[in-house]
Each structure stands twice: as structure tokens, then as C-alpha cells.
Write a protein that holds these residues in place. Structure first.
Motif, PDB file in Angstrom:
ATOM      1  N   GLU A 273       1.121  -1.233  -0.368  1.00  0.00           N
ATOM      2  CA  GLU A 273      -0.530  -0.220  -0.396  1.00  0.00           C
ATOM      3  C   GLU A 273       0.679   0.902  -0.310  1.00  0.00           C
ATOM      4  N   ARG A 276       2.246   1.928  -3.744  1.00  0.00           N
ATOM      5  CA  ARG A 276       1.279   2.166  -3.671  1.00  0.00           C
ATOM      6  C   ARG A 276       0.896   3.214  -4.090  1.00  0.00           C
ATOM      7  N   LEU A 277       0.923   4.522  -3.595  1.00  0.00           N
ATOM      8  CA  LEU A 277       0.868   5.579  -2.692  1.00  0.00           C
ATOM      9  C   LEU A 277       2.330   6.215  -3.707  1.00  0.00           C
ATOM     10  N   TYR A 278       3.022   5.349  -3.002  1.00  0.00           N
ATOM     11  CA  TYR A 278       4.243   6.299  -3.734  1.00  0.00           C
ATOM     12  C   TYR A 278       4.209   6.650  -5.059  1.00  0.00           C
ATOM     13  N   CYS A 279       3.706   5.192  -5.777  1.00  0.00           N
ATOM     14  CA  CYS A 279       3.893   5.606  -7.315  1.00  0.00           C
ATOM     15  C   CYS A 279       3.243   6.245  -8.034  1.00  0.00           C
ATOM     16  N   ASN A 280       1.113   6.412  -6.843  1.00  0.00           N
ATOM     17  CA  ASN A 280       0.645   8.069  -7.170  1.00  0.00           C
ATOM     18  C   ASN A 280       1.193   8.797  -7.423  1.00  0.00           C
ATOM     19  N   LYS A 281       1.722   9.255  -5.764  1.00  0.00           N
ATOM     20  CA  LYS A 281       2.675  10.590  -5.949  1.00  0.00           C
ATOM     21  C   LYS A 281       3.110  11.032  -6.929  1.00  0.00           C
ATOM     22  N   ALA A 283       3.233   9.647  -9.965  1.00  0.00           N
ATOM     23  CA  ALA A 283       2.773   9.836 -11.412  1.00  0.00           C
ATOM     24  C   ALA A 283       2.049  11.025 -11.659  1.00  0.00           C
ATOM     25  N   ASP A 284       1.572  12.111  -9.994  1.00  0.00           N
ATOM     26  CA  ASP A 284       0.881  13.215 -10.876  1.00  0.00           C
ATOM     27  C   ASP A 284       1.937  13.880 -10.438  1.00  0.00           C
ATOM     28  N   LYS A 287       3.208  13.975 -14.496  1.00  0.00           N
ATOM     29  CA  LYS A 287       1.790  14.371 -14.510  1.00  0.00           C
ATOM     30  C   LYS A 287       2.373  15.696 -15.084  1.00  0.00           C
ATOM     31  N   GLU A 305       7.217   1.855 -10.325  1.00  0.00           N
ATOM     32  CA  GLU A 305       6.367   0.783 -11.066  1.00  0.00           C
ATOM     33  C   GLU A 305       6.809  -0.787 -10.672  1.00  0.00           C
ATOM     34  N   LEU A 308       6.499  -1.495  -7.185  1.00  0.00           N
ATOM     35  CA  LEU A 308       5.110  -2.135  -7.039  1.00  0.00           C
ATOM     36  C   LEU A 308       4.624  -2.910  -7.759  1.00  0.00           C
TER      37      LEU A 308
END
Length: 329
Positions: A273, A276-281, A283-284, A287, A305, A308
Motif C-alpha cells: 500500500e 502504491r501511494l508513492y507511485c501514484n504521487k 505519477a502525479d 504528469k 513501477e 510496485l
């Protein structure tokens, strides 16, 4: 009547003649051999023995017949009929009682095993002390009682659930701990639903809510009796159905494996988890960055990635192993 012939000239003579009227030779009476042999053959086929007196004071021969082994044959026939009757009776009796013998055996087995469970529960309680500070708690006691039942040839499971058994045992309250034959009965096990319906992943809230461990003993095929190890008594299904719902394990080894595996599952869940949060951050951030910043961040995003996916696969593997252990105990 037998045919009589002169042995010298072959002339047929009367049975009352003393001398042949043809040659004058003295007559000796003998029955016709062919007829004699035919007589023997005929009576032999009928199963009789014969006595043949070929000459009786100059008169015709007399045959005396007696049945062969009539008494023996009769006795054998009677004995055979009795044997067939007895065999048929035994076979029919076995078929008639066959349907009930299994139920009777299971009932006797159940009563015997219930008495053993009651004795083990009370004796164990008399020599062990329950501690609420995790020094020697309910799951330790359940593993001990499981081993004692196994030594007596009774299959058992370690069960865990989310209810409190009570603050005082029946023995301390002075209540009856031995079975009243008309009071209650064993029951069937109803397992918990330990997975999320949508994802199929383990529902950790179910596991985290477990508060108590006890024993379910198989007193007869498919029939289980709950043993409250911390209180030293058995619990029938009519008394408390909570004792017949929960997670169950076939032996202490599997129960300890569950505890260890669940600990790993918790850490891997958290690790996955966080990744996953680190990857989402990341990725943002990638972007919203400009081109030059994206070029600099691209390598970090790819590495994150990969990590993850590795942590996800490790988590899913542990999740599958844990659910298999819960399913098969």
C-alpha cells in the motif's frame, strides 16, 4: 420265470424235470445269463442293490431288493435344507439390521467421546491457569487440549472467533460441567466468510476481530463438540452457537503457521500500500512537470513501477497461501 436249457444238448426243458428228455443228462438249473445281466443293469440304474438266489428248491429264482443308502440320503437332504434356511436367515438378518448398525455404533462412539472430552476439560482446568496478559492465554490452552484429545484418538480442531466466553468458569460458579443426557447435543461447524466478495482478497477486519480460541472435538463423524479450555467444560450447540462458528485449524502446527503467515500478510499489505501511494504521487508529479522535469523523473517512475509490481506479486502470493490455509485448516 427263467428259461432252462440242457447243458449237454441245449434242449429247452421244464423247470420241474430232473433229466433232459433229449439226451437223458441230469439237469442243473441255471438262469438265462442274458436276462440275469439285464436285470442287474436295470436295477443298478435305479440305485438299488440286489440279492439273486438262482435256485430255490427247484423253483424260480427270487430277487430281493433293498434301497441303497436311503437313510443317508434323507439325512443329507434334511441337513442341506437346514443349512440353506439358516444361511438365508442370517443374510436377511444382516440386511435388516445393516441400516441401523452404523447409527448405533456412531451413537455409542459419540457418548464415549463426550465423556472423554468432559474428563479432559475438567482435569486440564484443574492443573492450568488462564492468564489474560498473553503469557498463557486461550490459544496456548487450546493447543494443549488438542494434543490431549489426539492422544485419546479423538480428532479435533482449534477454533478462533470474535466473542468473549465469560469472566468466570462453570466450575468456579458451581454449575454442572458434566453432561445431562437430555440437555444438549454436538453440532456442525459454520465457518466465517474471511474474503471480500468483490476482490476475493482476505478481509483483514475479520481476522483482526478474533478474540478467543477454543476446541471443537469430533465426537462422531461430522458431529463436533465445543470445549472451553479456559473454563474446563464442554459447550453444546443449544447453549451457545458462537462456539460452532469461526475459523478452524486441523492441528497446532497449522494454527501457528496461520499466525506467522498472517503477520507476514499484514506487513506485505502495508508495504504494498505504501509503494502504491508513492507511485501514484510520483505519477502525479510527473504528469504536472514540464518536459525537462519529466525527463529527469522518468527513470524514477519506471523503477517505482517495477517495485510496485514486485510487492504486489509478493502480497498476492501470501494472500493466496493464507486463504488456502484458512480453507483447508
Amino acid at each position: 420265470m427263467w428259461n432252462i436249457y440242457c447243458s449237454n444238448c441245449g434242449l429247452k426243458v421244464d423247470s420241474e424235470d430232473l433229466f433232459c428228455s433229449g439226451c437223458g443228462k441230469e439237469l442243473k438249473y441255471k438262469p438265462d445269463i442274458e436276462e440275469y445281466e439285464n436285470c442287474i443293469s436295470t436295477f443298478g440304474e435305479l440305485g438299488f442293490t440286489k440279492k439273486v438266489n438262482c435256485r430255490d428248491k427247484g423253483k424260480n429264482s427270487i430277487l430281493a431288493y433293498c434301497p441303497k443308502n436311503i437313510l443317508t440320503i434323507g439325512l443329507i437332504s434334511v441337513f442341506g435344507c437346514l443349512l440353506i434356511f439358516c444361511s438365508t436367515f442370517v443374510l436377511v438378518s444382516d440386511l435388516y439390521f445393516c441400516g441401523n448398525s452404523s447409527d448405533t455404533h456412531n451413537k455409542l462412539l459419540e457418548e464415549r467421546n463426550i465423556q472423554i472430552c468432559e474428563r479432559i476439560a475438567t482435569e486440564y482446568y484443574g492443573s492450568h491457569t488462564y492468564s489474560e496478559d498473553d503469557i498463557y492465554d486461550c490459544d496456548n490452552m487450546a493447543q494443549d487440549v488438542w494434543n490431549m484429545l489426539k492422544a485419546k484418538g479423538i480428532d479435533a480442531k482449534i477454533a478462533v472467533g470474535n466473542f468473549e466466553p465469560g469472566t468466570q468458569s462453570k466450575i468456579e460458579e458451581g454449575k454442572i460441567v458434566l453432561k445431562n443426557m437430555n440437555y444438549g447435543s454436538p453440532g456442525e461447524i459454520k465457518p466465517y466468510n474471511y474474503s471480500y466478495q468483490d476482490s476475493g482478497l482476505l478481509n483483514s477486519s475479520t481476522i483482526d476481530s478474533l478474540t478467543h480460541a477454543w476446541i471443537l472435538a469430533e465426537v462422531s463423524p461430522g458431529s463436533w463438540l465445543a470445549i472451553e479450555c479456559t473454563g474446563g467444560y464442554v459447550v453444546y450447540s443449544e447453549e451457545n452457537e458462537d462456539y460452532y462458528r469461526g475459523l478452524t485449524f486441523n492441528n497446532p502446527k497449522n494454527y501457528r503457521s496461520f499466525l506467522d503467515l498472517y503477520g507476514d500478510w499484514k506487513m506485505e499489505t502495508l508495504d504494498y500500500e505504501n509503494e502504491r501511494l508513492y507511485c501514484n504521487k510520483l505519477a502525479d508529479t510527473y504528469k504536472n512537470a514540464n518536459y525537462s522535469e519529466q525527463v529527469a523523473l522518468k527513470s524514477s517512475v519506471e523503477i517505482a513501477e517495477v517495485k510496485l509490481q514486485e510487492k504486489k506479486q509478493r502480497f498476492q502470493k501470501t494472500d493466496s497461501e493464507l486463504k488456502a490455509l484458512l480453507q483447508y485448516g
